[in-house]
Design a protein around this motif. Structure first.
Motif, PDB file in Angstrom:
ATOM      1  N   GLY A 742       0.764  -1.837  -0.173  1.00  0.00           N
ATOM      2  CA  GLY A 742       0.079   0.654   0.134  1.00  0.00           C
ATOM      3  C   GLY A 742       0.882   1.260  -0.417  1.00  0.00           C
ATOM      4  N   LEU A 743      -0.272   2.491  -0.605  1.00  0.00           N
ATOM      5  CA  LEU A 743       0.987   4.019  -0.615  1.00  0.00           C
ATOM      6  C   LEU A 743       1.482   3.762   1.306  1.00  0.00           C
ATOM      7  N   VAL A 744       0.484   2.795   2.142  1.00  0.00           N
ATOM      8  CA  VAL A 744       0.658   3.007   3.712  1.00  0.00           C
ATOM      9  C   VAL A 744       0.598   1.313   3.921  1.00  0.00           C
ATOM     10  N   ALA A 745       1.816   1.258   4.298  1.00  0.00           N
ATOM     11  CA  ALA A 745       2.162  -0.165   4.524  1.00  0.00           C
ATOM     12  C   ALA A 745       1.994  -0.982   5.453  1.00  0.00           C
ATOM     13  N   THR A 746       1.348   0.164   6.090  1.00  0.00           N
ATOM     14  CA  THR A 746       0.349  -0.771   7.604  1.00  0.00           C
ATOM     15  C   THR A 746      -0.887  -0.984   6.918  1.00  0.00           C
ATOM     16  N   PRO A 747      -1.780  -1.405   6.541  1.00  0.00           N
ATOM     17  CA  PRO A 747      -2.940  -0.900   5.657  1.00  0.00           C
ATOM     18  C   PRO A 747      -4.273  -0.420   6.907  1.00  0.00           C
ATOM     19  N   PHE A 750      -3.413   3.550  10.449  1.00  0.00           N
ATOM     20  CA  PHE A 750      -3.230   4.733  10.039  1.00  0.00           C
ATOM     21  C   PHE A 750      -2.887   5.619  11.488  1.00  0.00           C
ATOM     22  N   GLY A 751      -2.537   4.788  12.099  1.00  0.00           N
ATOM     23  CA  GLY A 751      -2.130   6.205  13.605  1.00  0.00           C
ATOM     24  C   GLY A 751      -0.556   6.166  13.399  1.00  0.00           C
ATOM     25  N   THR A 752      -0.269   6.547  14.574  1.00  0.00           N
ATOM     26  CA  THR A 752       1.012   7.194  14.814  1.00  0.00           C
ATOM     27  C   THR A 752       1.924   5.715  14.670  1.00  0.00           C
ATOM     28  N   ARG A 753       1.818   4.527  15.046  1.00  0.00           N
ATOM     29  CA  ARG A 753       3.098   3.257  14.908  1.00  0.00           C
ATOM     30  C   ARG A 753       2.785   2.530  13.640  1.00  0.00           C
ATOM     31  N   GLY A 754       2.374   3.618  13.000  1.00  0.00           N
ATOM     32  CA  GLY A 754       1.785   2.972  11.535  1.00  0.00           C
ATOM     33  C   GLY A 754       2.353   3.788  10.985  1.00  0.00           C
ATOM     34  N   ASP A 755       3.382   3.326   9.480  1.00  0.00           N
ATOM     35  CA  ASP A 755       4.426   3.799   8.586  1.00  0.00           C
ATOM     36  C   ASP A 755       3.074   5.012   7.939  1.00  0.00           C
ATOM     37  N   PRO A 756       3.925   6.335   7.302  1.00  0.00           N
ATOM     38  CA  PRO A 756       3.790   7.015   6.877  1.00  0.00           C
ATOM     39  C   PRO A 756       3.206   7.255   5.314  1.00  0.00           C
ATOM     40  N   PRO A 757       2.414   7.447   4.188  1.00  0.00           N
ATOM     41  CA  PRO A 757       1.996   7.349   3.789  1.00  0.00           C
ATOM     42  C   PRO A 757       3.459   8.142   2.694  1.00  0.00           C
ATOM     43  N   ASN A 906      -7.878 -15.677  12.287  1.00  0.00           N
ATOM     44  CA  ASN A 906      -8.393 -15.666  13.671  1.00  0.00           C
ATOM     45  C   ASN A 906      -7.956 -14.460  14.716  1.00  0.00           C
ATOM     46  N   SER A 907      -7.516 -13.293  13.326  1.00  0.00           N
ATOM     47  CA  SER A 907      -7.554 -11.953  13.323  1.00  0.00           C
ATOM     48  C   SER A 907      -7.328 -11.522  12.090  1.00  0.00           C
ATOM     49  N   SER A 908      -7.814 -10.549  11.739  1.00  0.00           N
ATOM     50  CA  SER A 908      -7.298  -9.226  10.709  1.00  0.00           C
ATOM     51  C   SER A 908      -6.304  -9.184   9.519  1.00  0.00           C
ATOM     52  N   THR A 909      -6.119  -9.800   8.779  1.00  0.00           N
ATOM     53  CA  THR A 909      -4.988 -10.231   7.619  1.00  0.00           C
ATOM     54  C   THR A 909      -5.162  -9.046   6.698  1.00  0.00           C
ATOM     55  N   ALA A 910      -4.804  -7.967   7.404  1.00  0.00           N
ATOM     56  CA  ALA A 910      -4.013  -6.551   5.910  1.00  0.00           C
ATOM     57  C   ALA A 910      -3.678  -7.250   5.107  1.00  0.00           C
ATOM     58  N   SER A 911      -2.536  -7.549   4.839  1.00  0.00           N
ATOM     59  CA  SER A 911      -1.747  -8.693   3.408  1.00  0.00           C
ATOM     60  C   SER A 911      -1.134  -9.211   4.024  1.00  0.00           C
TER      61      SER A 911
END
Length: 999
Positions: A742-747, A750-757, A906-911
């Motif tokens: 993704g343009l944001v690598a942590t789909p 989108f919070g502070t612990r995720g990657d910026p775009p 068992n949990s959301s698979t974002a990628s």
């Protein structure tokens, strides 16, 4: 923890502590250089407070009402007043508590008394005037309000002028690459491009004829036509619906410790696939999943049913523990966490036990949402202590359900009235048979043995021991199986043939009953005669309860009274493994406990008849005593005539037990009584705090929801889809599923612990176009796929031989060195096919893929469930349909999907993560499914151009000269028949990187 000594450091002191300043304290105060107040606090005091005090004295509900999280918190004091008096440690309750004066803080179960050094630091801090730079007056969770309001993901979407084009995507991508002096890869060749697009949009390989058509099309819109054809395919929804099922952690089992099946969850799965095929606006798609039962309640029947089915999104939340009602708070956490990640890219579940440590979400925000779902009733999947499923939601309106139930009640009353006469008939027939029964043969059948009817010899077959009898019309031959004393493993195969001899020869065989057994029993007309399935323990009672899909097997049908006695058939040509292995095309009797089961044949006319047969104990079990049988001639025509008459009545509508109305239901959610949930202190439901009104997240306004008297889900859905995060998160997922990242690598974050775009302006531009197109996904596909960024090659060094296929090339080192993760999209990133794509491609190549949509899995009927934590549900159901229709189990994942990195249910698979492990190679060497598909593919590739056809089907290209030579050498040297050689060669090709990877 409830005693005054241990409940809070703000409890009232009973005496003042004597001031005890150690030598170290004196050193801190006198013998060391002056330390700036703030630096002293940050280096010495804050770490101690975080380590020893924050567990109890921080967050939405601090112990004793005292918060040490901010200066304002301790200045406000606790329930018993001031805890810190600046400059006066001897008057400060905090210092009294850490010295274990009138109270003991931290208590023993929280780490015990601080060290002398730590006590000295806190004492010095208070003596210095308790300097504390933490304003804390305007924080939300782990962010200051100013930081949260400025956070990039929360900002309104900007305006972009002009008609959107794919060139604008390229301009924004190229600008970032140019800043880093990255050269762009050339366009991909057309064969690579159609293969890439076809897998991206439908998850299948392109057909050779589609490749040929595209290669021959030199028009400017040739690729656009390919994209439109794929978007119109019903397989598009299968591919893109699977992406969403990854994100929402779809499963066909509940996940609690017996992992019970969810027989109706498939409706939600198929609704998702259909919604993508229809290009349902994504805001509507989201609303229906959150509140479809409410939003569509006033619609017509189909709309109302769709709204209910869509809320399967909520119902499939994982269940936990032994008694899932007691652990429902964990299900709510799973639901809230999933909702936040799916639609907002926020990790809301992190605020269950305390304010979010990093993002602008408080514990009170979490419990405001918790109340919304505590006001919602989810379908109950069953669990070990509470039995079977309940609260499944009817898809018909109340009036239709009431009408069906009233009709069923009337039919049931009529049936019960008719059946009251049957006991009298049974007594009459028993009396008729008493004086007219002649024993013809009887024998014991030992465990696992076969016995001929007449000879009683072990191992005899049905061709041995024929015997002739003279019978009159209406007389009966009755074969009875008795359970002996060790009832249990008594499934008995019956082979019985009756032949009329003479000028009017005819044959009757129980094998002829198999094909229509379930529909025509328990009294079956057969060429003038009648077969009757009976419990003959106390007189002839028909087995009048139809059994379909016995033990969940479609080929097994039966008739019974209760569970047993039972007569059943295996209508399949193949054996079926249930409680034992039942041979194909076979007829069985199974007695009950102290209940005898029989098959009776009523003679159609006077004559000479020959009888032969064999009985086999088909369920051998060590230590049991097999069964016994007896064959009787009942020489009372009125007995047989009575059976035939009752059989006719049983075949009438009034004498067949009515089938309960098939009211379609969904595993779904509906509103229940609205309630505001209390904060659960430290996430513990047994420590409730103050109730929090149901509302939206405070950083986004905190508006109340559910003011109309409902749960608040409709209001929540509106708030979610109207927020800029909603569009940003979804377009990022679409981009990721085209480019692998993704343009944001942590789909999901989108919070502070995720990657910026990487390309923030592009992310916003795509979000604006998504919104402008009514939140439809297909227009976004067109914009992305027609861009040069999407159509670039995965770079190849120029020095590679032109004869070498592109799939064997090594990526250019120059772009990789400058941009190893391809963040700036100077080339296209190759990827391995997903687990589903690999399996579906194998089935496509073999010609065995069933493109139709599956519905329910063949789970055992819920009434038969007896799963426990020691014997949980576990199954793998084979299918030739697409892999999205495989049964997905939570506790014991499907072995193939687990091997090739399928989504974790068992949990959301974002990628998806692509691993390479030795067992994957072993799959291609040993797996029966893989070998079967290779053999089926080999059988389809025949003739003089076998090698060329194989490469066209599997790789969508011609074989090179060198590849043809290698193939010919392999086929010449491999041992075996031509079929075995080609199957082996097919396995080589189908396990190759070119087959498994996409450029």
């Amino acid at each position: 923890m409830n005693t005054p000594r241990r409940s809070s450091i703000a409890a009232a002191p009973t005496s003042r502590w004597p001031l005890r300043i150690s030598g170290l304290l004196a050193a801190l105060a006198i013998g060391t250089p002056a330390i700036a107040d703030e630096e002293f606090f940050e280096k010495q005091v804050r770490p101690l407070l975080v380590k020893h005090c924050f567990e109890c004295h921080s967050g939405a509900k601090s112990g004793g009402g005292l918060s040490l999280e901010t200066a304002a918190g301790w200045q406000a004091g606790g329930e018993s007043g001031t805890a810190i008096v600046p400059n006066k440690p001897d008057e400060s309750l905090l210092i009294d508590a850490i010295n274990y004066g009138s109270m003991e803080m931290p208590p023993a179960d929280k780490g015990g008394k601080l060290s002398e050094d730590e006590i000295a630091v806190l004492t010095q801090w208070v003596a210095m005037g308790a300097p504390d730079p933490r304003s804390g007056m305007d924080t939300i969770g782990g962010m200051s309000r100013q930081q949260a309001e400025a956070w990039w993901a929360f900002q309104p979407l900007p305006d972009f002028a002009g008609e959107p084009t794919s060139e604008q995507i390229d301009a924004l991508v190229n600008a970032e690459s140019s800043r880093r002096s990255l050269s762009m890869a050339p366009p991909a060749d057309k064969r690579t491009l159609i293969r890439r697009a076809t897998y991206d949009l439908i998850g299948l390989p392109p057909r050779p004829e589609d490749v040929d058509r595209f290669l021959a099309d030199d028009s400017a819109d040739a690729f656009s036509k390919v994209v439109e054809r794929l978007l119109a395919s019903p397989q598009y929804g299968v591919r893109w619906g699977r992406h969403w099922l990854d994100v929402v952690r779809y499963a066909d089992t509940a996940g609690e410790n017996t992992d019970r099946p969810l027989p109706h969850a498939w409706r939600y799965r198929n609704w998702v696939l259909d919604a993508f095929n229809r290009d349902m606006p994504f805001d509507e798609f989201a609303r229906l999943q959150i509140c479809g039962d409410i939003a569509m309640n006033s619609g017509d029947g189909n709309a109302r049913a769709e709204g209910i089915i869509a809320t399967g999104y909520l119902a499939i939340a994982r269940r936990f523990g032994h008694d899932i009602d007691k652990d429902i708070y964990l299900t709510h956490e799973d639901l809230i966490d999933n909702l936040g990640k799916n639609f907002l890219g926020l990790t809301l579940g992190c605020a269950r036990c305390h304010d979010h440590k990093y993002d602008a979400v408080t514990a009170e925000d979490y419990y405001a949402l918790y109340g919304i779902f505590a006001s919602t009733r989810l379908s109950f999947p069953g669990c070990e202590p509470q039995g079977q499923p309940r609260d499944l939601v009817p898809l018909l309106d109340a009036a239709a359900v009431e009408s069906l139930q009233a009709d069923y009640a009337a039919k049931l009353a009529s049936y019960e009235q008719q059946t009251q006469l049957l006991p009298q008939e049974t007594i009459r027939l028993r009396d008729l048979a008493t004086s007219a029964t002649q024993l013809i043969a009887e024998s014991q059948v030992d465990e696992g043995q076969s016995v001929a009817l007449w000879t009683g010899e072990m191992g005899s077959d049905a061709s041995a021991g024929k015997r002739c009898l003279t019978l009159r019309r209406g007389e009966t031959l009755q074969l009875t199986v008795l359970p002996n004393e060790g009832h249990g493993a008594d499934t008995t195969r019956v082979e019985l043939e009756i032949s009329r001899i003479g000028s009017r020869a005819a044959v009757w065989n129980v094998a002829n009953l198999i094909s229509t057994f379930a529909s025509s029993g328990p009294a079956m007309a057969d060429n003038g005669a009648a077969w009757c399935l009976l419990d003959v323990t106390d007189g002839p009672q028909f087995l009048n309860e139809r059994k379909t899909m016995v033990s969940g097997q479609p080929s097994l049908g039966g008739w019974a009274i209760g569970d047993t006695p039972l007569s059943l058939v295996n209508a399949s040509e193949d054996p079926v493994s249930v409680w034992t292995s039942l041979p194909g095309k076979s007829f069985f009797l199974h007695p009950g406990h102290l209940r005898n089961v029989a098959v009776a044949w009523v003679c159609p006319e006077d004559g000479e008849y020959q009888i032969q047969g064999t009985l086999t104990d088909s369920h051998p079990a060590a230590g049991l005593d097999g069964i016994a049988f007896r064959l009787e001639h009942i020489a009372a025509p009125k007995y047989g005539e009575g059976l035939v008459e009752i059989g006719k009545r049983l075949s009438s509508t009034t004498m067949q037990p009515p089938v309960p109305p098939a009211i379609p239901v969904a595993y779904a959610a509906v509103d229940s009584s609205p309630v505001d949930a209390p904060v659960q202190l430290r996430g513990d439901p047994e420590q409730p705090g103050d109730a929090v009104p149901r509302r939206w997240l405070s950083i986004f306004g905190g508006e109340r929801v559910g003011m109309d008297g409902g749960s608040g889900r409709r209001d929540l859905a509106d708030r979610i889809v109207q927020h800029p995060l909603f569009a940003r998160v979804m377009v990022n997922r679409i981009w990721q599923n085209h480019f692998g990242r993704g343009l944001v690598a942590t789909p999901n974050d989108f919070g502070t612990r995720g990657d910026p775009p990487t390309h923030p302006e592009l992310l916003d531009w795509l979000a604006v176009q998504f919104r402008a197109n009514g939140y439809r996904v297909k227009p976004l596909h067109r914009l992305i796929m027609l861009s040069a960024a999407y159509q670039r090659a995965s770079s190849v060094p120029e020095e590679l031989s032109s004869d070498m296929p592109r799939h064997n090339a090594i990526a250019s080192a120059a772009p990789a060195a400058a941009d190893p993760e391809n963040l700036w999209l100077s080339h296209f990133s190759p990827r391995r096919l997903t687990a589903e794509e690999i399996r579906d491609t194998l089935l496509t190549a073999s010609g065995q893929l069933d493109y139709s949509f599956a519905e329910a899995h063949p789970f055992p009927p819920a009434a038969e469930w007896a799963y426990t934590q020691h014997t949980p549900f576990n199954a793998v159901y084979e299918t030739d349909r697409r892999s999205v229709f495989l049964m997905v189990q939570r506790q014991r994942r499907h072995p193939y999907l687990a091997l090739f990195d399928g989504a974790d249910p068992n949990s959301s698979t974002a990628s998806r993560q692509a691993t390479t492990v030795p067992t994957q190679a072993l799959y291609f060497l040993n797996d029966p499914f893989f070998h079967a598909q290779a053999a089926a593919f080999a059988s389809r590739t025949s003739g003089d151009e076998q090698i060329e056809n194989a490469f066209r089907v599997l790789f969508q290209r011609a074989a090179s000269d060198s590849e043809v030579q290698v193939a010919e050498r392999f086929l010449a040297s491999y041992p075996g028949t031509p079929s075995e050689k080609w199957s082996a060669f097919a396995r080589v090709l189908m396990a190759s990187n070119e087959f498994l990877y996409l450029d």
